[in-house]
Write an enzyme that holds these catalytic residues in place. Structure first.
Site, PDB file in Angstrom:
ATOM      1  CB  CYS A  97      -0.889  -0.018   1.237  1.00 33.07           C
ATOM      2  SG  CYS A  97      -2.037   1.362   1.340  1.00 33.07           S
ATOM      3  CG  HIS A 139      -5.755  -2.603  -1.436  1.00 30.55           C
ATOM      4  ND1 HIS A 139      -4.803  -3.247  -0.690  1.00 30.55           N
ATOM      5  CD2 HIS A 139      -5.439  -1.280  -1.387  1.00 30.55           C
ATOM      6  CE1 HIS A 139      -3.957  -2.346  -0.196  1.00 30.55           C
ATOM      7  NE2 HIS A 139      -4.321  -1.145  -0.617  1.00 30.55           N
ATOM      8  CD  GLU A 140      -6.533   1.226  -4.085  1.00 35.19           C
ATOM      9  OE1 GLU A 140      -6.734   2.184  -3.304  1.00 35.19           O
ATOM     10  OE2 GLU A 140      -5.418   0.704  -4.201  1.00 35.19           O
ATOM     11  CG  HIS A 143      -7.391   2.587   0.907  1.00 34.42           C
ATOM     12  ND1 HIS A 143      -6.638   2.913   2.015  1.00 34.42           N
ATOM     13  CD2 HIS A 143      -6.553   1.900   0.089  1.00 34.42           C
ATOM     14  CE1 HIS A 143      -5.413   2.443   1.880  1.00 34.42           C
ATOM     15  NE2 HIS A 143      -5.337   1.816   0.721  1.00 34.42           N
TER      16      HIS A 143
END
Length: 196
Positions: A97, A139-140, A143
């Site tokens: 990351c 993953h994004e 966030h």
């Protein structure tokens, strides 16, 4: 298209849940362009608006293009992305990351996903993905919900990583400030870890 500074753990803004985009207008498209430029420069393969301290549900990805790669860029820009479906089958990937540079850990996630989103023109779209693209999307989107990839690993490993970044932040706070003309922030030093 200016480069945006990428915030680093333990910055508390990484834990905030981003607000939805009301509509994809010229301001949101400019944000997407800035995010792509920042992601490519870092270098990374994905970036969420929360990583540049922007409270909007926007992510950009390009799993085809990496710095110094000969692959043609194939960016995807998503506003208000949401996972509509995820497979029961899991796969693992060693994730990194841009907000947690130089740390990589194996993370298990659904192998396939279907994601709904608004494109650069504000049209509702869906994308089905597997492999690296599915991992990157998850993953994004994490966030945007204040979740980091280290939340998917053991508490012991997570605590060790957080402690290391908290210690580094304290040391940075004690050091004299960098000259304003310094070309790199800590997040953009050459060789920084790629973001998934």
């Amino acid at each position: 298209m200016p480069l945006r500074p990428i915030i680093i753990l333990p910055d508390k803004r990484l834990r905030l849940v981003a607000r939805p985009v009301a509509s994809v207008d010229s301001e949101v498209r400019a944000l997407m362009d800035d995010m792509l430029e920042t992601m490519y420069e870092a270098p990374g393969i994905g970036l969420a608006a929360t990583q540049i301290a922007v409270d909007r549900r926007v992510i950009v990805l390009d799993v085809a293009k990496r710095r110094d790669d000969s692959a043609k860029a194939d960016p995807i820009c998503l506003a208000n992305p949401e996972i509509l479906w995820a497979s029961e089958e899991l796969s693992s990937y060693e994730e990194g990351c841009l907000s947690i540079p130089e740390f990589y850990e194996e993370v298990f996630r659904p192998e396939k996903v279907r994601v709904g989103y608004l494109d650069r023109d504000g049209r509702r779209r869906e994308i089905e993905a597997d492999g690296l693209l599915a991992t990157c999307l998850q993953h994004e989107i994490d966030h945007l919900n204040g979740v980091l990839f280290i939340d998917h690993i053991s508490r012991l490993k997570r605590a060790r990583i957080i402690k290391k970044f908290e210690k580094a932040a304290k040391l940075d706070a004690q050091e004299p400030k960098r000259a304003p003309h310094s070309p790199h922030t800590d997040a953009q030093k050459p060789g920084a870890a790629s973001d998934l």
